[in-house]
Design a protein around this motif. Structure first.
Motif, PDB file in Angstrom:
ATOM      1  N   PHE A 120       0.829  -1.195   0.000  1.00  0.00           N
ATOM      2  CA  PHE A 120       0.000   0.000   0.000  1.00  0.00           C
ATOM      3  C   PHE A 120       0.873   1.260   0.000  1.00  0.00           C
ATOM      4  CE2 PHE A 120      -2.176   3.176   2.812  1.00  0.00           C
ATOM      5  CZ  PHE A 120      -3.241   3.497   1.980  1.00  0.00           C
ATOM      6  N   LEU A 121       1.836   1.330   0.913  1.00  0.00           N
ATOM      7  CA  LEU A 121       2.723   2.486   0.993  1.00  0.00           C
ATOM      8  C   LEU A 121       3.614   2.593  -0.237  1.00  0.00           C
ATOM      9  CD1 LEU A 121       3.796   2.492   4.750  1.00  0.00           C
ATOM     10  CD2 LEU A 121       2.093   3.927   3.625  1.00  0.00           C
ATOM     11  N   SER A 122       4.123   1.471  -0.703  1.00  0.00           N
ATOM     12  CA  SER A 122       4.987   1.472  -1.887  1.00  0.00           C
ATOM     13  C   SER A 122       4.233   1.970  -3.116  1.00  0.00           C
ATOM     14  CB  SER A 122       5.544   0.070  -2.160  1.00  0.00           C
ATOM     15  OG  SER A 122       6.407  -0.314  -1.129  1.00  0.00           O
ATOM     16  N   ASP A 123       2.979   1.554  -3.251  1.00  0.00           N
ATOM     17  CA  ASP A 123       2.177   2.002  -4.384  1.00  0.00           C
ATOM     18  C   ASP A 123       1.967   3.515  -4.331  1.00  0.00           C
ATOM     19  OD1 ASP A 123       0.429   1.712  -6.721  1.00  0.00           O
ATOM     20  OD2 ASP A 123      -1.183   2.155  -5.299  1.00  0.00           O
ATOM     21  N   HIS A 124       1.663   4.032  -3.152  1.00  0.00           N
ATOM     22  CA  HIS A 124       1.460   5.483  -3.025  1.00  0.00           C
ATOM     23  C   HIS A 124       2.758   6.245  -3.264  1.00  0.00           C
ATOM     24  CE1 HIS A 124      -2.669   6.502  -1.963  1.00  0.00           C
ATOM     25  NE2 HIS A 124      -2.742   5.264  -1.508  1.00  0.00           N
ATOM     26  N   TYR A 125       3.885   5.658  -2.915  1.00  0.00           N
ATOM     27  CA  TYR A 125       5.175   6.309  -3.151  1.00  0.00           C
ATOM     28  C   TYR A 125       5.504   6.319  -4.646  1.00  0.00           C
ATOM     29  CZ  TYR A 125      10.150   7.336  -2.959  1.00  0.00           C
ATOM     30  OH  TYR A 125      11.392   7.899  -3.150  1.00  0.00           O
ATOM     31  N   ARG A 126       5.305   5.192  -5.305  1.00  0.00           N
ATOM     32  CA  ARG A 126       5.622   5.074  -6.735  1.00  0.00           C
ATOM     33  C   ARG A 126       4.606   5.778  -7.627  1.00  0.00           C
ATOM     34  NH1 ARG A 126       6.392  -0.262  -5.209  1.00  0.00           N
ATOM     35  NH2 ARG A 126       4.487  -0.834  -6.288  1.00  0.00           N
ATOM     36  N   GLN A 183       6.352  10.624   1.733  1.00  0.00           N
ATOM     37  CA  GLN A 183       5.719  10.899   0.444  1.00  0.00           C
ATOM     38  C   GLN A 183       4.461  10.057   0.251  1.00  0.00           C
ATOM     39  OE1 GLN A 183       7.052  13.633  -1.393  1.00  0.00           O
ATOM     40  NE2 GLN A 183       7.928  13.662   0.663  1.00  0.00           N
ATOM     41  N   ALA A 184       4.483   8.820   0.712  1.00  0.00           N
ATOM     42  CA  ALA A 184       3.282   7.981   0.647  1.00  0.00           C
ATOM     43  C   ALA A 184       2.191   8.550   1.546  1.00  0.00           C
ATOM     44  CB  ALA A 184       3.606   6.546   1.045  1.00  0.00           C
ATOM     45  N   ALA A 185       2.565   9.051   2.712  1.00  0.00           N
ATOM     46  CA  ALA A 185       1.583   9.640   3.626  1.00  0.00           C
ATOM     47  C   ALA A 185       0.905  10.842   2.983  1.00  0.00           C
ATOM     48  CB  ALA A 185       2.257  10.043   4.940  1.00  0.00           C
ATOM     49  N   ALA A 186       1.672  11.672   2.290  1.00  0.00           N
ATOM     50  CA  ALA A 186       1.085  12.828   1.607  1.00  0.00           C
ATOM     51  C   ALA A 186       0.116  12.361   0.525  1.00  0.00           C
ATOM     52  CB  ALA A 186       2.186  13.698   1.003  1.00  0.00           C
ATOM     53  N   SER A 187       0.495  11.351  -0.222  1.00  0.00           N
ATOM     54  CA  SER A 187      -0.363  10.818  -1.280  1.00  0.00           C
ATOM     55  C   SER A 187      -1.652  10.242  -0.707  1.00  0.00           C
ATOM     56  CB  SER A 187       0.395   9.739  -2.064  1.00  0.00           C
ATOM     57  OG  SER A 187      -0.446   9.088  -2.981  1.00  0.00           O
ATOM     58  N   VAL A 188      -1.547   9.478   0.355  1.00  0.00           N
ATOM     59  CA  VAL A 188      -2.726   8.891   1.002  1.00  0.00           C
ATOM     60  C   VAL A 188      -3.670   9.997   1.467  1.00  0.00           C
ATOM     61  CG1 VAL A 188      -3.521   7.610   3.042  1.00  0.00           C
ATOM     62  CG2 VAL A 188      -1.600   6.733   1.687  1.00  0.00           C
ATOM     63  N   LEU A 189      -3.117  11.019   2.084  1.00  0.00           N
ATOM     64  CA  LEU A 189      -3.922  12.130   2.576  1.00  0.00           C
ATOM     65  C   LEU A 189      -4.638  12.834   1.427  1.00  0.00           C
ATOM     66  CD1 LEU A 189      -4.507  13.370   5.332  1.00  0.00           C
ATOM     67  CD2 LEU A 189      -2.532  14.860   4.995  1.00  0.00           C
ATOM     68  N   MET A 190      -3.937  13.100   0.338  1.00  0.00           N
ATOM     69  CA  MET A 190      -4.550  13.759  -0.816  1.00  0.00           C
ATOM     70  C   MET A 190      -5.684  12.907  -1.386  1.00  0.00           C
ATOM     71  SD  MET A 190      -2.764  16.521  -0.900  1.00  0.00           S
ATOM     72  CE  MET A 190      -2.270  16.326   0.810  1.00  0.00           C
ATOM     73  N   GLU A 191      -5.461  11.601  -1.442  1.00  0.00           N
ATOM     74  CA  GLU A 191      -6.477  10.693  -1.973  1.00  0.00           C
ATOM     75  C   GLU A 191      -7.728  10.680  -1.092  1.00  0.00           C
ATOM     76  OE1 GLU A 191      -6.160   6.528  -4.120  1.00  0.00           O
ATOM     77  OE2 GLU A 191      -5.833   6.298  -1.953  1.00  0.00           O
ATOM     78  N   LEU A 192      -7.544  10.656   0.209  1.00  0.00           N
ATOM     79  CA  LEU A 192      -8.681  10.647   1.132  1.00  0.00           C
ATOM     80  C   LEU A 192      -9.495  11.931   1.039  1.00  0.00           C
ATOM     81  CD1 LEU A 192      -7.009   8.964   4.245  1.00  0.00           C
ATOM     82  CD2 LEU A 192      -8.722   7.953   2.709  1.00  0.00           C
TER      83      LEU A 192
END
Length: 144
Positions: free
Chosen positions: A9-15, A67-76
């Motif tokens: 999950f984190l790797s996907d959001h990072y990539r 960077q994954a945390a930022a992506s997850v937050l933006m998606e939510l």
């Protein structure tokens, strides 16, 4: 979610980051960072005119977690799962739970950088909006 799924999950959001890139016409552009480790995010927030969020994006550099945390937050936010009030009510433990506490527990500053920066950007937007409203009320014919 098991550990391997959390890693994926984190790797996907990072990539494949969601909500990455500048946001033209943003009401607030706010950089944030962790000087100790070099993680950096810039939050671009466009408000809805009522104190909420119309759109939010980020740019950044750093470790997978930040960077994954930022992506997850933006998606939510984009999916409507987090609104302005719920973001302001969140704390670091909430973000760590979303990301997978056991994976990010040793790096809480990385996991919460985007959340802290987004909360500050949202507060700045609300202050800006309040000042604009007060200014309009002070103008002749501006009040009710």
């Amino acid at each position: 979610m098991d550990r391997q799924m959390q890693i994926e999950f984190l790797s996907d959001h990072y990539r494949n980051p969601r909500g990455r890139g500048p946001l033209p016409g943003a009401d607030v552009v706010l950089p944030g960072g962790n000087p100790g480790c070099g993680d950096v995010v810039t939050i671009y927030l466009k408000g809805d005119g009522q104190g909420g969020i119309d759109q939010v994006q980020f740019e950044g550099e750093g470790c997978t977690i930040s960077q994954a945390a930022a992506s997850v937050l933006m998606e939510l936010v984009a999916a409507g799962q987090l609104d302005a009030e719920s973001i302001l009510a969140m704390d670091g433990t909430d973000m760590m739970d979303i990301l997978g506490r056991e994976l990010v527990a040793s790096r809480p500053k990385c996991a919460t950088l985007a959340l802290g920066t987004l909360k500050t950007a949202l507060r700045q937007y609300r202050r800006k909006l309040a000042l604009e409203r007060a200014s309009q009320e002070d103008r002749p014919g501006g009040g009710l």
